[in-house]
Write a protein that holds these residues in place. Sequence first.
Motif, PDB file in Angstrom:
ATOM      1  N   VAL A 275      56.146  37.568  79.701  1.00 12.73           N
ATOM      2  CA  VAL A 275      55.655  36.805  78.548  1.00 12.73           C
ATOM      3  C   VAL A 275      56.556  37.039  77.338  1.00 12.73           C
ATOM      4  CG1 VAL A 275      53.762  36.613  76.878  1.00 12.73           C
ATOM      5  CG2 VAL A 275      53.266  36.685  79.325  1.00 12.73           C
ATOM      6  N   ASP A 276      56.932  38.293  77.121  1.00 18.35           N
ATOM      7  CA  ASP A 276      57.847  38.598  76.010  1.00 18.35           C
ATOM      8  C   ASP A 276      59.178  37.874  76.193  1.00 18.35           C
ATOM      9  OD1 ASP A 276      55.992  40.241  74.779  1.00 18.35           O
ATOM     10  OD2 ASP A 276      56.780  42.080  75.672  1.00 18.35           O
ATOM     11  N   GLU A 277      59.693  37.892  77.416  1.00 16.56           N
ATOM     12  CA  GLU A 277      60.966  37.205  77.693  1.00 16.56           C
ATOM     13  C   GLU A 277      60.826  35.699  77.493  1.00 16.56           C
ATOM     14  OE1 GLU A 277      63.001  38.211  81.334  1.00 16.56           O
ATOM     15  OE2 GLU A 277      62.001  40.164  81.409  1.00 16.56           O
ATOM     16  N   ALA A 278      59.687  35.176  77.898  1.00 17.20           N
ATOM     17  CA  ALA A 278      59.461  33.738  77.763  1.00 17.20           C
ATOM     18  C   ALA A 278      59.416  33.319  76.304  1.00 17.20           C
ATOM     19  CB  ALA A 278      58.150  33.356  78.457  1.00 17.20           C
ATOM     20  N   GLU A 279      58.712  34.075  75.507  1.00 23.89           N
ATOM     21  CA  GLU A 279      58.644  33.746  74.079  1.00 23.89           C
ATOM     22  C   GLU A 279      60.029  33.806  73.441  1.00 23.89           C
ATOM     23  OE1 GLU A 279      56.400  35.075  69.937  1.00 23.89           O
ATOM     24  OE2 GLU A 279      56.250  36.361  71.705  1.00 23.89           O
ATOM     25  N   THR A 280      60.801  34.825  73.799  1.00 24.04           N
ATOM     26  CA  THR A 280      62.152  34.955  73.257  1.00 24.04           C
ATOM     27  C   THR A 280      63.021  33.762  73.653  1.00 24.04           C
ATOM     28  OG1 THR A 280      62.034  37.379  73.295  1.00 24.04           O
ATOM     29  CG2 THR A 280      64.230  36.390  73.239  1.00 24.04           C
ATOM     30  N   ALA A 281      62.922  33.351  74.919  1.00 20.99           N
ATOM     31  CA  ALA A 281      63.704  32.211  75.398  1.00 20.99           C
ATOM     32  C   ALA A 281      63.320  30.937  74.660  1.00 20.99           C
ATOM     33  CB  ALA A 281      63.497  32.032  76.893  1.00 20.99           C
ATOM     34  N   MET A 282      62.033  30.728  74.462  1.00 20.62           N
ATOM     35  CA  MET A 282      61.585  29.517  73.781  1.00 20.62           C
ATOM     36  C   MET A 282      62.054  29.500  72.333  1.00 20.62           C
ATOM     37  SD  MET A 282      57.736  28.847  75.293  1.00 20.62           S
ATOM     38  CE  MET A 282      57.677  27.174  74.609  1.00 20.62           C
ATOM     39  N   ARG A 283      61.979  30.624  71.663  1.00 17.72           N
ATOM     40  CA  ARG A 283      62.398  30.663  70.254  1.00 17.72           C
ATOM     41  C   ARG A 283      63.899  30.403  70.118  1.00 17.72           C
ATOM     42  NH1 ARG A 283      58.232  31.609  67.278  1.00 17.72           N
ATOM     43  NH2 ARG A 283      56.491  32.898  68.023  1.00 17.72           N
ATOM     44  N   ALA A 284      64.649  30.721  71.169  1.00 18.02           N
ATOM     45  CA  ALA A 284      66.095  30.471  71.155  1.00 18.02           C
ATOM     46  C   ALA A 284      66.440  29.109  71.768  1.00 18.02           C
ATOM     47  CB  ALA A 284      66.818  31.577  71.915  1.00 18.02           C
ATOM     48  N   ASN A 285      65.419  28.337  72.134  1.00 18.04           N
ATOM     49  CA  ASN A 285      65.607  27.029  72.785  1.00 18.04           C
ATOM     50  C   ASN A 285      66.425  27.134  74.073  1.00 18.04           C
ATOM     51  OD1 ASN A 285      64.164  25.197  71.057  1.00 18.04           O
ATOM     52  ND2 ASN A 285      65.758  25.507  69.509  1.00 18.04           N
ATOM     53  N   ARG A 286      66.262  28.261  74.793  1.00 18.73           N
ATOM     54  CA  ARG A 286      66.938  28.422  76.080  1.00 18.73           C
ATOM     55  C   ARG A 286      66.070  27.836  77.184  1.00 18.73           C
ATOM     56  NH1 ARG A 286      67.110  33.192  77.866  1.00 18.73           N
ATOM     57  NH2 ARG A 286      66.263  34.470  76.173  1.00 18.73           N
ATOM     58  N   THR A 287      66.651  26.994  78.017  1.00 22.30           N
ATOM     59  CA  THR A 287      65.925  26.371  79.121  1.00 22.30           C
ATOM     60  C   THR A 287      66.802  26.376  80.379  1.00 22.30           C
ATOM     61  OG1 THR A 287      66.760  24.165  78.569  1.00 22.30           O
ATOM     62  CG2 THR A 287      64.683  24.839  77.537  1.00 22.30           C
ATOM     63  N   GLY A 288      66.299  25.752  81.442  1.00 22.63           N
ATOM     64  CA  GLY A 288      67.083  25.571  82.658  1.00 22.63           C
ATOM     65  C   GLY A 288      67.619  26.860  83.243  1.00 22.63           C
ATOM     66  N   GLU A 289      68.899  26.851  83.603  1.00 20.99           N
ATOM     67  CA  GLU A 289      69.530  27.998  84.253  1.00 20.99           C
ATOM     68  C   GLU A 289      69.694  29.189  83.313  1.00 20.99           C
ATOM     69  OE1 GLU A 289      73.185  26.673  85.890  1.00 20.99           O
ATOM     70  OE2 GLU A 289      72.257  25.398  87.423  1.00 20.99           O
ATOM     71  N   ASN A 290      69.447  29.004  82.034  1.00 22.45           N
ATOM     72  CA  ASN A 290      69.538  30.101  81.070  1.00 22.45           C
ATOM     73  C   ASN A 290      68.263  30.934  81.000  1.00 22.45           C
ATOM     74  OD1 ASN A 290      72.185  29.424  80.136  1.00 22.45           O
ATOM     75  ND2 ASN A 290      71.280  27.714  78.992  1.00 22.45           N
ATOM     76  N   VAL A 291      67.320  30.611  81.872  1.00 21.16           N
ATOM     77  CA  VAL A 291      66.042  31.325  81.896  1.00 21.16           C
ATOM     78  C   VAL A 291      65.738  31.736  83.335  1.00 21.16           C
ATOM     79  CG1 VAL A 291      63.568  31.161  81.442  1.00 21.16           C
ATOM     80  CG2 VAL A 291      65.184  29.998  79.931  1.00 21.16           C
ATOM     81  N   ALA A 292      65.334  32.979  83.536  1.00 23.47           N
ATOM     82  CA  ALA A 292      64.979  33.461  84.873  1.00 23.47           C
ATOM     83  C   ALA A 292      63.832  32.625  85.443  1.00 23.47           C
ATOM     84  CB  ALA A 292      64.579  34.934  84.813  1.00 23.47           C
ATOM     85  N   VAL A 293      63.845  32.453  86.756  1.00 22.21           N
ATOM     86  CA  VAL A 293      62.841  31.614  87.408  1.00 22.21           C
ATOM     87  C   VAL A 293      61.423  32.097  87.101  1.00 22.21           C
ATOM     88  CG1 VAL A 293      61.903  30.933  89.658  1.00 22.21           C
ATOM     89  CG2 VAL A 293      64.368  30.840  89.250  1.00 22.21           C
ATOM     90  N   GLU A 294      61.197  33.402  87.154  1.00 19.84           N
ATOM     91  CA  GLU A 294      59.861  33.946  86.907  1.00 19.84           C
ATOM     92  C   GLU A 294      59.397  33.642  85.489  1.00 19.84           C
ATOM     93  OE1 GLU A 294      62.418  35.614  88.003  1.00 19.84           O
ATOM     94  OE2 GLU A 294      61.934  36.191  90.071  1.00 19.84           O
ATOM     95  N   VAL A 295      60.330  33.687  84.564  1.00 15.37           N
ATOM     96  CA  VAL A 295      60.013  33.382  83.168  1.00 15.37           C
ATOM     97  C   VAL A 295      59.700  31.898  83.016  1.00 15.37           C
ATOM     98  CG1 VAL A 295      60.941  33.312  80.821  1.00 15.37           C
ATOM     99  CG2 VAL A 295      61.364  35.303  82.277  1.00 15.37           C
ATOM    100  N   ALA A 296      60.529  31.061  83.623  1.00 20.90           N
ATOM    101  CA  ALA A 296      60.310  29.615  83.554  1.00 20.90           C
ATOM    102  C   ALA A 296      58.957  29.236  84.132  1.00 20.90           C
ATOM    103  CB  ALA A 296      61.423  28.885  84.300  1.00 20.90           C
TER     104      ALA A 296
END
Length: 246
Positions: free
Chosen positions: A44-65
């Motif tokens: 969840v922490d990783e997911a929030e960080t990715a979203m705030r950085a607008n990281r999607t697709g291959e820039n995000v681990a599958v479990e996080v996505a």
Amino acid sequence: MTVFSLVPLRTPSDFADWYRPGADYVARVAEGMGFPTGDYPALVDEAETAMRANRTGENVAVEVARTITADLLADAVFGPPFLEWTPLWYEMALTAPTYYAGWQLRRVASAYAESLDHVSVPRFSRPRDVLYEGDPAIERVSGFADRFAFADAITHLEWFDYVATECGLPVPPELVARTREETVAYYVGEMAMDDLTPTVRRFQHLLFTDDVWVRDIDRRYDLDSTLFTLWERVLTRERERFDPRQ
């Protein structure tokens, strides 16, 4: 400010403050019920960080996505079925913003779903799906607040079951089935609160902490929404009713 303040939301970073309360809700209910959560809090922490950085697709681990997709997709399809439980005047007033919010949530969810092999779309109950003695159970419940609470008691159970399961958390199917059965019996007046199975009562008590979700969304987006205040009041009332300590 009103819920229409949410209209300009577009990017994953805009929806990070929407994702987090839902993800925290899953963790809160699971931990309260003693379900193993494993790496979920860290994801969840990783997911929030990715979203705030607008990281999607291959820039995000599958479990996080997967955690992001499950949460946002469940919210995206939650509204229309839920509105069918409410009075026609309420349903008509909120149909347009509900469908618009669902479209936006689907769009953001799809940016994360593209890296997943399979994505299941949840289906939430409408009044015709919840029967008691052959008729829609909602017909035995009167008053806006009680009907709203009954609708939420059914649909937040389904929401949690879908999102938690998609995120890899073990939710016992037999508990979900028993909770649904006893919840219907309680709201139609065939079961008293003290007659509920203690585990079911605790489960619904925790599920009704979606009043925290409502309050958190209202605060994070600075809505000061009368509508959200109404929702929170009804949900808090039910949470307190189901409190095993009462």
